[in-house]
Design an enzyme around this catalytic site. Structure first.
Site, mmCIF file in Angstrom:
data_model
loop_
_atom_site.group_PDB
_atom_site.id
_atom_site.type_symbol
_atom_site.label_atom_id
_atom_site.label_comp_id
_atom_site.label_asym_id
_atom_site.label_seq_id
_atom_site.Cartn_x
_atom_site.Cartn_y
_atom_site.Cartn_z
ATOM 1 N N HIS A 184 -8.638 1.406 -5.997
ATOM 2 C CA HIS A 184 -7.934 0.341 -5.269
ATOM 3 C C HIS A 184 -6.454 0.977 -5.392
ATOM 4 C CE1 HIS A 184 -11.305 -2.147 -4.631
ATOM 5 N NE2 HIS A 184 -11.686 -2.100 -5.924
ATOM 6 N N TYR B 72 0.773 -1.217 0.155
ATOM 7 C CA TYR B 72 0.122 -0.012 0.008
ATOM 8 C C TYR B 72 0.793 1.353 0.029
ATOM 9 C CZ TYR B 72 -3.820 -3.008 1.123
ATOM 10 O OH TYR B 72 -4.640 -4.314 1.110
HETATM 11 O O1 CA2 Z 1 -6.014 -1.895 -2.707
HETATM 12 C C1 CA2 Z 1 -6.830 -1.452 -2.320
HETATM 13 O O2 CA2 Z 1 -7.097 -0.135 -2.134
HETATM 14 C C2 CA2 Z 1 -7.760 -2.311 -1.416
HETATM 15 O O3 CA2 Z 1 -9.167 -1.804 -1.433
HETATM 16 C C3 CA2 Z 1 -7.283 -2.397 0.126
HETATM 17 C C4 CA2 Z 1 -8.189 -3.164 1.122
HETATM 18 C C5 CA2 Z 1 -8.239 -4.601 0.465
HETATM 19 O O4 CA2 Z 1 -8.859 -5.321 1.322
HETATM 20 C C6 CA2 Z 1 -8.727 -4.732 -0.990
HETATM 21 O O5 CA2 Z 1 -8.429 -6.090 -1.477
HETATM 22 C C7 CA2 Z 1 -7.721 -3.803 -1.814
HETATM 23 C C8 CA2 Z 1 -7.357 -3.239 2.472
HETATM 24 C C9 CA2 Z 1 -7.379 -2.010 2.865
HETATM 25 C C10 CA2 Z 1 -6.074 -2.143 4.213
HETATM 26 O O6 CA2 Z 1 -5.388 -1.265 4.186
HETATM 27 C C11 CA2 Z 1 -4.148 -1.307 4.870
HETATM 28 C C12 CA2 Z 1 -3.238 -0.599 4.655
HETATM 29 C C13 CA2 Z 1 -2.046 -0.847 5.612
HETATM 30 C C14 CA2 Z 1 -2.218 -1.569 6.632
HETATM 31 C C15 CA2 Z 1 -2.978 -2.594 6.521
HETATM 32 C C16 CA2 Z 1 -4.074 -2.626 5.907
#
Ligand code: CA2
Length: 148
Positions: free
Chosen positions: A101, A24
């Protein structure tokens, strides 16, 4: 009056920049919201940015958007793959929707390959990191301009 757009970040996106930087990136949700505010302003728009870990709250915000927002940008996080209520609300509100995303969901686990949000969206941006939010503003601005 400035045209307002609603930007919704779903569950766990408040953790951006704190863990899993290899997926991310390093930027925080505050960085994302600053990027959105600046890019929206450059297109004559005002970004109303919200984050929630609760599906019902997201549904409420979508329903309320009909009153004062011209369109919606949404990263529904994990709800993208599971929710029926969020896409129902998006279809119901009949505003232009851009799905975004941060990661490329098609390069990840199979359960992330399908988004239930996508049929309610004009288009999807995935895999460009937080720059995708800027691209989503450009996409929505173009749609709104086209619609007059
Ligand atoms: O890629 C994306 O933006 C997602 O929507 C992010 C979601 C995931 O479940 C999707 O499949 C794709 C998860 C967001 C969690 O973000 C975090 C960021 C840093 C640390 C932990 C979680």
């Amino acid at each position: 009056m400035t045209t307002k757009i609603l930007v919704i970040n779903g569950p766990n996106l408040n953790l951006l920049g704190t863990r899993q930087p290899e997926i991310y990136g390093q930027a925080t949700l505050t960085d994302v919201e600053q990027l959105l505010a600046e890019r929206a302003a450059s297109r004559g728009l005002q970004a109303d940015c919200r984050q929630s870990n609760h599906e019902g709250e997201i549904v409420d915000w979508i329903q309320e958007a009909r009153g004062g927002h011209a369109g919606i940008i949404i990263n529904a996080g994990g709800f993208s793959h599971t929710s029926v209520a969020i896409p129902d609300a998006l279809q119901g509100v009949a505003l232009p929707v851009i799905e975004i995303h941060v990661s490329n969901i098609y390069k990840r686990e199979a359960f992330r390959h399908h988004s239930r949000i996508s049929p309610a969206a004009i288009g999807v941006i995935a895999g460009f990191g937080i720059a995708g939010y800027g691209l989503a503003i450009e996409a929505l601005a173009a749609v709104l301009e086209e619609a007059g």
